[in-house]
Design a protein around this motif. Sequence first.
Motif, PDB file in Angstrom:
ATOM      1  N   GLU A  66      11.221 -46.403  -1.420  1.00 20.09           N
ATOM      2  CA  GLU A  66       9.962 -45.984  -2.055  1.00 20.09           C
ATOM      3  C   GLU A  66       8.772 -46.557  -1.288  1.00 20.09           C
ATOM      4  O   GLU A  66       7.735 -45.912  -1.157  1.00 20.09           O
ATOM      5  N   PHE A  67       8.940 -47.772  -0.768  1.00 17.41           N
ATOM      6  CA  PHE A  67       7.946 -48.409   0.093  1.00 17.41           C
ATOM      7  C   PHE A  67       8.667 -48.897   1.330  1.00 17.41           C
ATOM      8  O   PHE A  67       9.766 -49.440   1.239  1.00 17.41           O
ATOM      9  N   VAL A  68       8.034 -48.723   2.483  1.00 20.36           N
ATOM     10  CA  VAL A  68       8.686 -49.067   3.736  1.00 20.36           C
ATOM     11  C   VAL A  68       8.489 -50.539   4.086  1.00 20.36           C
ATOM     12  O   VAL A  68       9.397 -51.178   4.601  1.00 20.36           O
ATOM     13  N   THR A  69       7.308 -51.072   3.787  1.00 19.59           N
ATOM     14  CA  THR A  69       7.025 -52.455   4.158  1.00 19.59           C
ATOM     15  C   THR A  69       6.539 -53.243   2.946  1.00 19.59           C
ATOM     16  O   THR A  69       6.061 -52.671   1.956  1.00 19.59           O
ATOM     17  N   ILE A  70       6.643 -54.563   3.074  1.00 16.99           N
ATOM     18  CA  ILE A  70       6.128 -55.450   2.029  1.00 16.99           C
ATOM     19  C   ILE A  70       4.616 -55.307   1.944  1.00 16.99           C
ATOM     20  O   ILE A  70       4.045 -55.296   0.851  1.00 16.99           O
ATOM     21  N   ALA A  71       3.963 -55.146   3.079  1.00 18.39           N
ATOM     22  CA  ALA A  71       2.504 -55.000   3.089  1.00 18.39           C
ATOM     23  C   ALA A  71       2.066 -53.773   2.290  1.00 18.39           C
ATOM     24  O   ALA A  71       1.094 -53.828   1.525  1.00 18.39           O
ATOM     25  N   GLU A  72       2.797 -52.676   2.456  1.00 20.88           N
ATOM     26  CA  GLU A  72       2.485 -51.435   1.733  1.00 20.88           C
ATOM     27  C   GLU A  72       2.671 -51.625   0.223  1.00 20.88           C
ATOM     28  O   GLU A  72       1.810 -51.226  -0.577  1.00 20.88           O
ATOM     29  N   LEU A  73       3.755 -52.258  -0.176  1.00 21.21           N
ATOM     30  CA  LEU A  73       4.016 -52.503  -1.595  1.00 21.21           C
ATOM     31  C   LEU A  73       3.004 -53.496  -2.171  1.00 21.21           C
ATOM     32  O   LEU A  73       2.501 -53.309  -3.286  1.00 21.21           O
ATOM     33  N   ALA A  74       2.676 -54.530  -1.408  1.00 24.86           N
ATOM     34  CA  ALA A  74       1.704 -55.531  -1.874  1.00 24.86           C
ATOM     35  C   ALA A  74       0.338 -54.889  -2.095  1.00 24.86           C
ATOM     36  O   ALA A  74      -0.343 -55.192  -3.084  1.00 24.86           O
ATOM     37  N   GLU A  75      -0.035 -53.993  -1.205  1.00 28.44           N
ATOM     38  CA  GLU A  75      -1.317 -53.291  -1.366  1.00 28.44           C
ATOM     39  C   GLU A  75      -1.311 -52.467  -2.648  1.00 28.44           C
ATOM     40  O   GLU A  75      -2.271 -52.471  -3.405  1.00 28.44           O
ATOM     41  N   ARG A  76      -0.220 -51.773  -2.888  1.00 33.35           N
ATOM     42  CA  ARG A  76      -0.099 -50.967  -4.117  1.00 33.35           C
ATOM     43  C   ARG A  76      -0.164 -51.830  -5.369  1.00 33.35           C
ATOM     44  O   ARG A  76      -0.753 -51.467  -6.365  1.00 33.35           O
ATOM     45  N   GLU A  77       0.454 -53.028  -5.324  1.00 33.89           N
ATOM     46  CA  GLU A  77       0.480 -53.930  -6.472  1.00 33.89           C
ATOM     47  C   GLU A  77      -0.805 -54.745  -6.586  1.00 33.89           C
ATOM     48  O   GLU A  77      -1.022 -55.409  -7.592  1.00 33.89           O
ATOM     49  N   GLY A  78      -1.632 -54.719  -5.534  1.00 32.89           N
ATOM     50  CA  GLY A  78      -2.901 -55.445  -5.558  1.00 32.89           C
ATOM     51  C   GLY A  78      -2.754 -56.949  -5.410  1.00 32.89           C
ATOM     52  O   GLY A  78      -3.530 -57.711  -5.994  1.00 32.89           O
ATOM     53  N   ILE A  79      -1.749 -57.361  -4.638  1.00 33.81           N
ATOM     54  CA  ILE A  79      -1.547 -58.795  -4.398  1.00 33.81           C
ATOM     55  C   ILE A  79      -1.388 -59.043  -2.901  1.00 33.81           C
ATOM     56  O   ILE A  79      -1.185 -58.101  -2.122  1.00 33.81           O
ATOM     57  N   ALA A  80      -1.469 -60.286  -2.511  1.00 34.58           N
ATOM     58  CA  ALA A  80      -1.340 -60.649  -1.098  1.00 34.58           C
ATOM     59  C   ALA A  80       0.119 -60.524  -0.648  1.00 34.58           C
ATOM     60  O   ALA A  80       1.025 -60.916  -1.389  1.00 34.58           O
ATOM     61  N   PRO A  81       0.343 -59.982   0.544  1.00 32.48           N
ATOM     62  CA  PRO A  81       1.718 -59.873   1.058  1.00 32.48           C
ATOM     63  C   PRO A  81       2.429 -61.224   1.139  1.00 32.48           C
ATOM     64  O   PRO A  81       3.632 -61.311   0.905  1.00 32.48           O
ATOM     65  N   SER A  82       1.702 -62.292   1.438  1.00 29.70           N
ATOM     66  CA  SER A  82       2.348 -63.614   1.537  1.00 29.70           C
ATOM     67  C   SER A  82       2.873 -64.058   0.169  1.00 29.70           C
ATOM     68  O   SER A  82       3.955 -64.641   0.078  1.00 29.70           O
ATOM     69  N   TYR A  83       2.117 -63.785  -0.898  1.00 23.21           N
ATOM     70  CA  TYR A  83       2.581 -64.132  -2.244  1.00 23.21           C
ATOM     71  C   TYR A  83       3.807 -63.297  -2.606  1.00 23.21           C
ATOM     72  O   TYR A  83       4.786 -63.809  -3.145  1.00 23.21           O
ATOM     73  N   MET A  84       3.761 -62.004  -2.279  1.00 25.44           N
ATOM     74  CA  MET A  84       4.899 -61.136  -2.580  1.00 25.44           C
ATOM     75  C   MET A  84       6.145 -61.622  -1.857  1.00 25.44           C
ATOM     76  O   MET A  84       7.235 -61.631  -2.439  1.00 25.44           O
ATOM     77  N   THR A  85       6.004 -62.045  -0.634  1.00 31.84           N
ATOM     78  CA  THR A  85       7.145 -62.552   0.136  1.00 31.84           C
ATOM     79  C   THR A  85       7.751 -63.776  -0.534  1.00 31.84           C
ATOM     80  O   THR A  85       8.971 -63.893  -0.649  1.00 31.84           O
ATOM     81  N   ARG A  86       6.887 -64.689  -1.018  1.00 35.76           N
ATOM     82  CA  ARG A  86       7.389 -65.892  -1.695  1.00 35.76           C
ATOM     83  C   ARG A  86       8.106 -65.531  -2.992  1.00 35.76           C
ATOM     84  O   ARG A  86       9.145 -66.104  -3.316  1.00 35.76           O
ATOM     85  N   VAL A  87       7.566 -64.576  -3.746  1.00 35.08           N
ATOM     86  CA  VAL A  87       8.201 -64.167  -5.005  1.00 35.08           C
ATOM     87  C   VAL A  87       9.513 -63.442  -4.715  1.00 35.08           C
ATOM     88  O   VAL A  87      10.512 -63.649  -5.416  1.00 35.08           O
ATOM     89  N   LEU A  88       9.541 -62.626  -3.681  1.00 32.56           N
ATOM     90  CA  LEU A  88      10.768 -61.908  -3.319  1.00 32.56           C
ATOM     91  C   LEU A  88      11.913 -62.857  -2.981  1.00 32.56           C
ATOM     92  O   LEU A  88      13.078 -62.525  -3.173  1.00 32.56           O
ATOM     93  N   ARG A  89      11.591 -64.058  -2.488  1.00 39.53           N
ATOM     94  CA  ARG A  89      12.633 -65.051  -2.200  1.00 39.53           C
ATOM     95  C   ARG A  89      13.432 -65.411  -3.443  1.00 39.53           C
ATOM     96  O   ARG A  89      14.567 -65.868  -3.350  1.00 39.53           O
ATOM     97  N   LEU A  90      12.855 -65.220  -4.632  1.00 37.59           N
ATOM     98  CA  LEU A  90      13.562 -65.542  -5.875  1.00 37.59           C
ATOM     99  C   LEU A  90      14.826 -64.701  -6.032  1.00 37.59           C
ATOM    100  O   LEU A  90      15.742 -65.092  -6.745  1.00 37.59           O
ATOM    101  N   THR A  91      14.904 -63.569  -5.348  1.00 36.05           N
ATOM    102  CA  THR A  91      16.114 -62.742  -5.421  1.00 36.05           C
ATOM    103  C   THR A  91      17.280 -63.399  -4.690  1.00 36.05           C
ATOM    104  O   THR A  91      18.411 -62.951  -4.822  1.00 36.05           O
ATOM    105  N   LEU A  92      17.003 -64.467  -3.939  1.00 38.24           N
ATOM    106  CA  LEU A  92      18.049 -65.187  -3.214  1.00 38.24           C
ATOM    107  C   LEU A  92      18.584 -66.378  -4.001  1.00 38.24           C
ATOM    108  O   LEU A  92      19.446 -67.106  -3.515  1.00 38.24           O
TER     109      LEU A  92
END
Length: 127
Positions: A62-88
Amino acid sequence: MTRAKVAPETVTVHIPFRLVKRGGRKEMQLPDGASDQRKTDNTLTKALARAFRWKRMLESGEFVTIAELAEREGIAPSYMTRVLRLTLLAPEIVGAILNGRQDAQLALAGLLEPFPVMWTRQVELFD
């Protein structure tokens, strides 16, 4: 016929506890050995839900990159990357968080810091 004793008007109950700050909130901490019904940490639960939702959105294409998804969600890509780590996180840790059984000191800020990828090391670290 016997009469019941009259109950006192005031009853005093002493419950030992202390207030601790956790994730910017004050929370009651009971002494060791006291049974407590922990509540789930809404901040941690919400972060886990977001992380797994974002992971699904990325994996589905649905989204190709984290940057694209972060823009859609209205948050910083760096924050999204840190939150995505929770899936690990190890399944035991995720289950403990969702059931309100995580360590009382475990907060979102600590989980957003880098942590080991190996589940056994995570359990040792967060236990």
